[in-house]
Design a protein around this motif. Sequence first.
Motif, PDB file in Angstrom:
ATOM      1  N   ASP A  17      15.980  -7.966  18.457  1.00 27.52           N
ATOM      2  CA  ASP A  17      15.629  -7.581  17.095  1.00 27.52           C
ATOM      3  C   ASP A  17      16.902  -7.566  16.257  1.00 27.52           C
ATOM      4  OD1 ASP A  17      16.887  -5.327  18.070  1.00 27.52           O
ATOM      5  OD2 ASP A  17      15.517  -3.931  17.080  1.00 27.52           O
ATOM      6  N   PHE A  18      16.728  -7.461  14.948  1.00 30.49           N
ATOM      7  CA  PHE A  18      17.863  -7.534  14.040  1.00 30.49           C
ATOM      8  C   PHE A  18      17.868  -6.332  13.101  1.00 30.49           C
ATOM      9  CE2 PHE A  18      16.488 -11.867  15.044  1.00 30.49           C
ATOM     10  CZ  PHE A  18      17.657 -12.420  15.532  1.00 30.49           C
ATOM     11  N   VAL A  19      19.040  -6.100  12.509  1.00 27.69           N
ATOM     12  CA  VAL A  19      19.194  -5.078  11.485  1.00 27.69           C
ATOM     13  C   VAL A  19      19.714  -5.767  10.231  1.00 27.69           C
ATOM     14  CG1 VAL A  19      20.360  -2.963  10.777  1.00 27.69           C
ATOM     15  CG2 VAL A  19      19.679  -3.264  13.163  1.00 27.69           C
ATOM     16  N   LEU A  20      18.955  -5.710   9.145  1.00 24.91           N
ATOM     17  CA  LEU A  20      19.390  -6.301   7.879  1.00 24.91           C
ATOM     18  C   LEU A  20      20.300  -5.318   7.161  1.00 24.91           C
ATOM     19  CD1 LEU A  20      16.109  -7.947   6.528  1.00 24.91           C
ATOM     20  CD2 LEU A  20      18.038  -9.072   7.640  1.00 24.91           C
ATOM     21  N   PHE A  21      21.510  -5.729   6.876  1.00 24.89           N
ATOM     22  CA  PHE A  21      22.460  -4.854   6.190  1.00 24.89           C
ATOM     23  C   PHE A  21      22.073  -4.651   4.728  1.00 24.89           C
ATOM     24  CE2 PHE A  21      26.316  -3.973   3.775  1.00 24.89           C
ATOM     25  CZ  PHE A  21      26.873  -2.930   4.516  1.00 24.89           C
ATOM     26  N   GLY A  22      21.488  -5.695   4.115  1.00 20.77           N
ATOM     27  CA  GLY A  22      21.111  -5.600   2.706  1.00 20.77           C
ATOM     28  C   GLY A  22      22.323  -5.736   1.794  1.00 20.77           C
ATOM     29  N   LEU A  29      23.697   3.647  -4.822  1.00 19.77           N
ATOM     30  CA  LEU A  29      23.563   2.248  -5.218  1.00 19.77           C
ATOM     31  C   LEU A  29      22.223   1.672  -4.769  1.00 19.77           C
ATOM     32  CD1 LEU A  29      27.150   0.841  -4.526  1.00 19.77           C
ATOM     33  CD2 LEU A  29      26.111   1.406  -6.737  1.00 19.77           C
ATOM     34  N   GLN A  30      21.712   2.148  -3.639  1.00 18.95           N
ATOM     35  CA  GLN A  30      20.408   1.677  -3.179  1.00 18.95           C
ATOM     36  C   GLN A  30      19.310   2.029  -4.184  1.00 18.95           C
ATOM     37  OE1 GLN A  30      20.193   3.427   0.777  1.00 18.95           O
ATOM     38  NE2 GLN A  30      20.395   1.406   1.706  1.00 18.95           N
ATOM     39  N   LYS A  31      19.396   3.218  -4.773  1.00 18.57           N
ATOM     40  CA  LYS A  31      18.407   3.620  -5.782  1.00 18.57           C
ATOM     41  C   LYS A  31      18.495   2.726  -7.018  1.00 18.57           C
ATOM     42  CE  LYS A  31      18.382   8.456  -4.304  1.00 18.57           C
ATOM     43  NZ  LYS A  31      18.716   9.856  -4.670  1.00 18.57           N
ATOM     44  N   ILE A  32      19.722   2.405  -7.418  1.00 18.59           N
ATOM     45  CA  ILE A  32      19.909   1.518  -8.571  1.00 18.59           C
ATOM     46  C   ILE A  32      19.336   0.134  -8.272  1.00 18.59           C
ATOM     47  CG2 ILE A  32      21.614   0.346 -10.016  1.00 18.59           C
ATOM     48  CD1 ILE A  32      23.370   2.811  -9.780  1.00 18.59           C
ATOM     49  N   PHE A  33      19.646  -0.386  -7.074  1.00 15.46           N
ATOM     50  CA  PHE A  33      19.115  -1.698  -6.686  1.00 15.46           C
ATOM     51  C   PHE A  33      17.593  -1.671  -6.612  1.00 15.46           C
ATOM     52  CE2 PHE A  33      23.397  -2.744  -4.787  1.00 15.46           C
ATOM     53  CZ  PHE A  33      23.629  -3.838  -5.605  1.00 15.46           C
ATOM     54  N   PHE A  34      17.026  -0.563  -6.140  1.00 14.00           N
ATOM     55  CA  PHE A  34      15.572  -0.458  -6.057  1.00 14.00           C
ATOM     56  C   PHE A  34      14.937  -0.603  -7.435  1.00 14.00           C
ATOM     57  CE2 PHE A  34      11.632   1.949  -6.275  1.00 14.00           C
ATOM     58  CZ  PHE A  34      10.918   1.427  -5.205  1.00 14.00           C
ATOM     59  N   VAL A  35      15.471   0.091  -8.417  1.00 16.57           N
ATOM     60  CA  VAL A  35      14.938   0.034  -9.781  1.00 16.57           C
ATOM     61  C   VAL A  35      15.087  -1.375 -10.346  1.00 16.57           C
ATOM     62  CG1 VAL A  35      15.195   0.885 -12.139  1.00 16.57           C
ATOM     63  CG2 VAL A  35      15.323   2.480 -10.217  1.00 16.57           C
ATOM     64  N   TYR A  83      10.810 -12.308  -0.394  1.00 15.35           N
ATOM     65  CA  TYR A  83      12.084 -11.597  -0.369  1.00 15.35           C
ATOM     66  C   TYR A  83      12.027 -10.198  -0.985  1.00 15.35           C
ATOM     67  CZ  TYR A  83      13.449 -16.491   0.108  1.00 15.35           C
ATOM     68  OH  TYR A  83      13.549 -17.793   0.508  1.00 15.35           O
ATOM     69  N   THR A  84      11.521 -10.082  -2.206  1.00 16.74           N
ATOM     70  CA  THR A  84      11.690  -8.840  -2.963  1.00 16.74           C
ATOM     71  C   THR A  84      11.009  -7.629  -2.338  1.00 16.74           C
ATOM     72  OG1 THR A  84      11.797 -10.226  -4.949  1.00 16.74           O
ATOM     73  CG2 THR A  84      11.656  -7.851  -5.274  1.00 16.74           C
ATOM     74  N   PRO A  85       9.771  -7.713  -1.841  1.00 14.71           N
ATOM     75  CA  PRO A  85       9.192  -6.522  -1.193  1.00 14.71           C
ATOM     76  C   PRO A  85      10.043  -6.008  -0.039  1.00 14.71           C
ATOM     77  CG  PRO A  85       7.478  -8.116  -1.665  1.00 14.71           C
ATOM     78  CD  PRO A  85       8.781  -8.799  -1.951  1.00 14.71           C
ATOM     79  N   ARG A  86      10.637  -6.912   0.731  1.00 10.14           N
ATOM     80  CA  ARG A  86      11.503  -6.477   1.838  1.00 10.14           C
ATOM     81  C   ARG A  86      12.765  -5.810   1.302  1.00 10.14           C
ATOM     82  NH1 ARG A  86      11.744  -5.606   7.549  1.00 10.14           N
ATOM     83  NH2 ARG A  86      13.855  -4.757   7.671  1.00 10.14           N
ATOM     84  N   ILE A  87      13.328  -6.349   0.216  1.00 11.61           N
ATOM     85  CA  ILE A  87      14.507  -5.735  -0.402  1.00 11.61           C
ATOM     86  C   ILE A  87      14.171  -4.326  -0.873  1.00 11.61           C
ATOM     87  CG2 ILE A  87      16.140  -5.867  -2.322  1.00 11.61           C
ATOM     88  CD1 ILE A  87      15.827  -8.913  -2.250  1.00 11.61           C
ATOM     89  N   LEU A  88      13.021  -4.159  -1.525  1.00 10.76           N
ATOM     90  CA  LEU A  88      12.601  -2.848  -2.009  1.00 10.76           C
ATOM     91  C   LEU A  88      12.406  -1.877  -0.850  1.00 10.76           C
ATOM     92  CD1 LEU A  88      10.001  -3.963  -4.718  1.00 10.76           C
ATOM     93  CD2 LEU A  88      12.314  -3.072  -5.118  1.00 10.76           C
ATOM     94  N   SER A  89      11.805  -2.365   0.234  1.00 12.71           N
ATOM     95  CA  SER A  89      11.592  -1.516   1.403  1.00 12.71           C
ATOM     96  C   SER A  89      12.916  -1.059   2.011  1.00 12.71           C
ATOM     97  CB  SER A  89      10.763  -2.281   2.445  1.00 12.71           C
ATOM     98  OG  SER A  89      10.651  -1.557   3.647  1.00 12.71           O
ATOM     99  N   ASP A  90      13.880  -1.978   2.104  1.00 14.33           N
ATOM    100  CA  ASP A  90      15.173  -1.638   2.698  1.00 14.33           C
ATOM    101  C   ASP A  90      15.958  -0.664   1.831  1.00 14.33           C
ATOM    102  OD1 ASP A  90      14.693  -3.193   4.886  1.00 14.33           O
ATOM    103  OD2 ASP A  90      15.787  -4.942   4.150  1.00 14.33           O
ATOM    104  N   CYS A  91      15.713  -0.649   0.518  1.00 11.93           N
ATOM    105  CA  CYS A  91      16.424   0.258  -0.386  1.00 11.93           C
ATOM    106  C   CYS A  91      15.971   1.712  -0.209  1.00 11.93           C
ATOM    107  CB  CYS A  91      16.218  -0.160  -1.844  1.00 11.93           C
ATOM    108  SG  CYS A  91      17.144  -1.640  -2.327  1.00 11.93           S
ATOM    109  N   VAL A  92      14.746   1.914   0.260  1.00  8.13           N
ATOM    110  CA  VAL A  92      14.216   3.287   0.376  1.00  8.13           C
ATOM    111  C   VAL A  92      14.014   3.712   1.826  1.00  8.13           C
ATOM    112  CG1 VAL A  92      13.083   3.182  -1.867  1.00  8.13           C
ATOM    113  CG2 VAL A  92      11.823   2.466   0.168  1.00  8.13           C
ATOM    114  N   SER A  93      14.134   2.771   2.754  1.00  4.57           N
ATOM    115  CA  SER A  93      13.892   3.083   4.160  1.00  4.57           C
ATOM    116  C   SER A  93      15.211   3.183   4.922  1.00  4.57           C
ATOM    117  CB  SER A  93      13.006   2.013   4.797  1.00  4.57           C
ATOM    118  OG  SER A  93      12.885   2.214   6.185  1.00  4.57           O
ATOM    119  N   LYS A  94      15.245   4.097   5.882  1.00  3.77           N
ATOM    120  CA  LYS A  94      16.420   4.220   6.743  1.00  3.77           C
ATOM    121  C   LYS A  94      16.319   3.290   7.947  1.00  3.77           C
ATOM    122  CE  LYS A  94      17.328   9.049   5.500  1.00  3.77           C
ATOM    123  NZ  LYS A  94      17.470  10.455   5.998  1.00  3.77           N
ATOM    124  N   ASN A  95      15.176   2.695   8.139  1.00  6.71           N
ATOM    125  CA  ASN A  95      14.960   1.788   9.264  1.00  6.71           C
ATOM    126  C   ASN A  95      14.952   0.351   8.747  1.00  6.71           C
ATOM    127  OD1 ASN A  95      14.290   0.514  11.632  1.00  6.71           O
ATOM    128  ND2 ASN A  95      12.179   1.246  11.681  1.00  6.71           N
TER     129      ASN A  95
END
Length: 313
Positions: A17-22, A29-35, A83-95
């Motif tokens: 399995d992999f871990v996306l660094f984002g 900054l994750q909150k800003i990117f999420f918005v 792409y974008t739904p996964r980016i949004l998920s990674d911005c708010v998820s710790k996993n």
Amino acid sequence: MLMKMMEVEDNWTLVTDFVLFGFTRDPFLQKIFFVLFLVSYTITLTGNLGLVALIYLDSHLHTPMYFFVGSLSFLDVWYSSVYTPRILSDCVSKNNHMSLAGCAAQLFFSAGLAYSECFLLAFMAYDRYVAICNPLLYTTAMPKKLCIQLVVGAYAAGFANAIAHISNTFRLRFCGNNVINHYFCDVLPLLKMSCDDIGFYEVILTALIGSTAVIVKSYVGIVAAIIRIRSAAGRRKAFSTCSAHLVSVSLFYGTMLIIYSTPNSYHTPNWDKTNALFYTVVNPLVNPLIYSLRNKDVKAAFKKVWGRFTAPK
């Protein structure tokens, strides 16, 4: 020497399995990117679906050119959704983990839709070439049946290339660090993680890039046709019919060719992520604006449809 190679192979830890660094691990900054990405995704869906609906509702836009524009907008809805739904998920998820199958699925749809857009843009170039060089025979040369066949062919060729990507990428074994310093599963970071010889795959990847370069050449014919027009007014009119398309092509092809044709020694994670943003997020966002802002037909159709829905009963 053989014993040393066997020892090295025995010590390999294969990645399952992999871990996306984002983009960042900083919570603020994750909150800003999420918005930012939520706003851009909302505008992308609204703009592209709105343009598809507008073309469908107004009979004056039932022409080959707008059929292709609508098809491009429809494709961009799905393309941005890879792409974008996964980016949004990674911005708010710790996993941020992604399974091997999940990575393969994202890469398959990413490559399939990207190549479909490449071929669709090429067919749109042919449409503009016919409109400029043979305006009197345009409707005869581009019947509805042919337009549908070209769009279907774009998807078929795009996903055929995606199958080539997937079958060759996931024949490789991945070992060592399982962190992908990117915001999606892309070919280049996966190749860096491979513990197999990737020489043969790089040849295949170069061949696929070469096919994209051949497609780009089709746009040279449009420019040459415009140059051959004698009057300045004629050249301006001809250029106006394909200027939006050329901007879209330059943005999409330009960033992809920069990333996939640049030697590995010039690649850095931040450089790759920044350039990839243009063809994964920015291009689907601005395409509806490119094809509508300076287009009198689209503006007129919008006013007509808007008036139809807002008129008092």
